[in-house]
Design an enzyme around this catalytic site. Structure first.
Site, PDB file in Angstrom:
ATOM      1  N   THR A  69       0.833  -1.138  -0.044  1.00  0.00           N
ATOM      2  CA  THR A  69       0.068  -0.064   0.026  1.00  0.00           C
ATOM      3  C   THR A  69       0.901   1.194   0.067  1.00  0.00           C
ATOM      4  OG1 THR A  69      -1.381   1.397   1.427  1.00  0.00           O
ATOM      5  CG2 THR A  69      -0.224  -0.333   2.456  1.00  0.00           C
ATOM      6  N   ASP A  70       0.269   2.423  -0.735  1.00  0.00           N
ATOM      7  CA  ASP A  70       0.904   3.843  -0.428  1.00  0.00           C
ATOM      8  C   ASP A  70       0.914   4.310   1.045  1.00  0.00           C
ATOM      9  OD1 ASP A  70      -1.808   4.087  -0.207  1.00  0.00           O
ATOM     10  OD2 ASP A  70      -1.886   5.598  -2.018  1.00  0.00           O
ATOM     11  N   TYR A  92      -1.968  -0.364  10.607  1.00  0.00           N
ATOM     12  CA  TYR A  92      -2.302  -1.077   9.353  1.00  0.00           C
ATOM     13  C   TYR A  92      -0.700  -1.194   8.285  1.00  0.00           C
ATOM     14  CZ  TYR A  92      -3.717  -1.564   4.357  1.00  0.00           C
ATOM     15  OH  TYR A  92      -3.859  -1.972   2.965  1.00  0.00           O
TER      16      TYR A  92
HETATM   17  N1  LIG Z   1      -8.408  -1.347  -1.437  1.00  0.00           N
HETATM   18  C1  LIG Z   1      -7.660  -0.508  -1.576  1.00  0.00           C
HETATM   19  O1  LIG Z   1      -7.507   0.943  -2.083  1.00  0.00           O
HETATM   20  C2  LIG Z   1      -6.074  -0.957  -1.543  1.00  0.00           C
HETATM   21  C3  LIG Z   1      -5.069   0.111  -1.738  1.00  0.00           C
HETATM   22  C4  LIG Z   1      -3.736  -0.212  -1.640  1.00  0.00           C
HETATM   23  C5  LIG Z   1      -3.225  -1.618  -0.992  1.00  0.00           C
HETATM   24  N2  LIG Z   1      -4.251  -2.615  -1.073  1.00  0.00           N
HETATM   25  C6  LIG Z   1      -4.181  -3.814  -0.670  1.00  0.00           C
HETATM   26  O2  LIG Z   1      -4.600  -4.678  -1.686  1.00  0.00           O
HETATM   27  C7  LIG Z   1      -4.947  -5.954  -1.199  1.00  0.00           C
HETATM   28  C8  LIG Z   1      -6.286  -6.169  -1.016  1.00  0.00           C
HETATM   29  O3  LIG Z   1      -6.970  -5.251  -0.613  1.00  0.00           O
HETATM   30  P1  LIG Z   1      -8.520  -5.388  -0.649  1.00  0.00           P
HETATM   31  O4  LIG Z   1      -9.168  -3.741  -0.476  1.00  0.00           O
HETATM   32  O5  LIG Z   1      -9.136  -6.057  -1.758  1.00  0.00           O
HETATM   33  O6  LIG Z   1      -9.135  -6.008   0.735  1.00  0.00           O
HETATM   34  P2  LIG Z   1     -10.277  -6.933   1.124  1.00  0.00           P
HETATM   35  O7  LIG Z   1     -11.234  -6.780   0.207  1.00  0.00           O
HETATM   36  O8  LIG Z   1     -10.566  -6.872   2.508  1.00  0.00           O
HETATM   37  O9  LIG Z   1      -9.826  -8.251   0.834  1.00  0.00           O
HETATM   38  C9  LIG Z   1      -9.097  -9.131   1.749  1.00  0.00           C
HETATM   39  C10 LIG Z   1      -8.793 -10.420   1.109  1.00  0.00           C
HETATM   40  O10 LIG Z   1      -8.165 -11.278   2.110  1.00  0.00           O
HETATM   41  C11 LIG Z   1      -8.408 -12.541   2.338  1.00  0.00           C
HETATM   42  N3  LIG Z   1      -8.238 -13.037   3.595  1.00  0.00           N
HETATM   43  C12 LIG Z   1      -8.551 -12.429   4.706  1.00  0.00           C
HETATM   44  N4  LIG Z   1      -8.060 -13.372   5.829  1.00  0.00           N
HETATM   45  C13 LIG Z   1      -7.568 -14.542   5.237  1.00  0.00           C
HETATM   46  C14 LIG Z   1      -7.133 -15.619   5.728  1.00  0.00           C
HETATM   47  N5  LIG Z   1      -6.960 -15.784   6.970  1.00  0.00           N
HETATM   48  N6  LIG Z   1      -6.770 -16.770   4.918  1.00  0.00           N
HETATM   49  C15 LIG Z   1      -6.724 -16.404   3.384  1.00  0.00           C
HETATM   50  N7  LIG Z   1      -7.349 -15.119   2.926  1.00  0.00           N
HETATM   51  C16 LIG Z   1      -7.672 -14.315   3.843  1.00  0.00           C
HETATM   52  C17 LIG Z   1     -10.121 -12.167   2.217  1.00  0.00           C
HETATM   53  O11 LIG Z   1     -10.801 -13.500   1.930  1.00  0.00           O
HETATM   54  P3  LIG Z   1     -12.388 -13.732   2.176  1.00  0.00           P
HETATM   55  O12 LIG Z   1     -13.020 -12.744   1.508  1.00  0.00           O
HETATM   56  O13 LIG Z   1     -12.552 -15.150   1.919  1.00  0.00           O
HETATM   57  O14 LIG Z   1     -12.570 -13.359   3.758  1.00  0.00           O
HETATM   58  C18 LIG Z   1     -10.102 -11.299   0.992  1.00  0.00           C
HETATM   59  O15 LIG Z   1     -10.238 -11.787  -0.273  1.00  0.00           O
HETATM   60  C19 LIG Z   1      -4.345  -5.886   0.456  1.00  0.00           C
HETATM   61  O16 LIG Z   1      -2.991  -6.572   0.382  1.00  0.00           O
HETATM   62  C20 LIG Z   1      -4.279  -4.273   0.712  1.00  0.00           C
HETATM   63  O17 LIG Z   1      -3.284  -3.830   1.896  1.00  0.00           O
HETATM   64  C21 LIG Z   1      -5.594  -2.249  -1.291  1.00  0.00           C
END
Ligand SMILES: NC(=O)c1ccc[n+]([C@@H]2O[C@H](COP(=O)([O-])OP(=O)(O)OC[C@H]3O[C@@H](n4cnc5c(N)ncnc54)[C@H](OP(=O)(O)O)[C@@H]3O)[C@@H](O)[C@H]2O)c1
Length: 255
Positions: A69-70, A92
């Site tokens: 992440t940023d 986080y």
């Molecule tokens: N959204 C943004 O704007 C953003 C920006 C920068 C970086 N990121 C990064 O991008 C990535 C995805 O973010 P997101 O926003 O898509 O998050 P999210 O919607 O909360 O998705 C998180 C994922 O992690 C899985 N997960 C959680 N606990 C787990 C476990 N114990 N074993 C296996 N899988 C597990 C969840 O699976 P389930 O659905 O099955 O629970 C879900 O698919 C992360 O690394 C985050 O730090 C996101």
């Protein structure tokens, strides 16, 4: 293949069953406020599970790419390149940075894609940043947005293209994936309304210091030139990404 990253034996079983050539590690506790409330879970998933996954990939010769992440930066100056020193403000971000370091140290040839705020077409019930604004404006709900938090929002298609380019090449280490425009959260609201022809009356500009919760970094805009050079990264224009957002949550896809 079932996988619970909190169970080391589950990681080994999943990899031995699926036998992947490469792993893209997207899983996280990505809700920053929840990380502050549940630090033990945040550390277990974002940090220790990433380290365990990296060790299992390394021992099987599997290429690993992890998403970060940023927010690993404190946001005092921008644009931020991969050479700038991270300084996380939030739990986080601290756990994500520790996860990055573990992946790069434990799995040879691995890479970390630091992704900016995601806009455009999301997946499942949770909206991307632009979708959440659009859905609220459609429903006539008030939207309070920060004028003092700057990002370079990016869309999933551009992230996916850069990821594919990384997997088909040999790039390693950290890459920044930001979008082509630097905007505040409030400006993102105005742009979303303008692109989708929605009224702006429900949008209220506020300072993050007027809101509860841990303060976010002020400006984590990315310099993405390493990805431009090495991954042929060409992020889509912000307006195009916003237009691609879903008119409502995709409940069926997430069921
Ligand atoms: N959204 C943004 O704007 C953003 C920006 C920068 C970086 N990121 C990064 O991008 C990535 C995805 O973010 P997101 O926003 O898509 O998050 P999210 O919607 O909360 O998705 C998180 C994922 O992690 C899985 N997960 C959680 N606990 C787990 C476990 N114990 N074993 C296996 N899988 C597990 C969840 O699976 P389930 O659905 O099955 O629970 C879900 O698919 C992360 O690394 C985050 O730090 C996101």
């Amino acid at each position: 293949v079932a996988l619970d990253l909190l169970e080391p034996s589950s990681i080994a079983t999943a990899l031995d069953t699926a036998r992947p050539e490469a792993v893209l590690h997207c899983a996280a506790l990505a809700d920053a406020d929840r990380c502050e409330r549940e630090p033990t879970l945040a550390e277990a998933l974002n940090e220790r599970a990433s380290a365990a996954l990296a060790r299992e990939c390394q021992s099987r010769g599997i290429r690993l790419v992890a998403v970060s992440t940023d927010l690993v930066f404190d946001g005092r100056r921008s644009p931020l390149s991969e050479d700038d020193a991270p300084a996380p403000l939030l739990l986080y971000a601290r756990t994500k940075l520790a996860g990055e370091e573990a992946v790069l140290a434990e799995a040879r040839g691995s890479a970390v894609l630091r992704v900016a705020l995601v806009v455009g077409r999301g997946f499942g019930p949770r909206g991307s940043a632009s979708e959440s604004i659009a859905w609220a404006l459609h429903a006539g709900r008030p939207v309070r947005l920060f004028t003092d938090q700057y990002r370079t929002p990016v869309d999933p298609d551009s992230i996916a293209a850069a990821t594919l380019s990384l997997f088909t090449g040999s790039g390693a280490g950290r890459y920044h994936l930001g979008g082509p425009e630097r905007v505040s959260r409030y400006e993102l609201g105005l742009r979303t309304a303008a692109v989708l022809g929605l009224p702006t009356t429900a949008l209220t500009p506020i300072s993050q210091f007027d809101a509860p919760g841990a303060p976010r970094p002020a400006d984590v805009s990315f310099d993405s030139s390493r990805a431009h050079r090495e991954l042929a990264y060409r992020p889509r224009p912000l307006a195009e990404a916003i237009r691609d957002g879903r008119p409502q949550p995709d409940i069926i896809a997430s069921a």
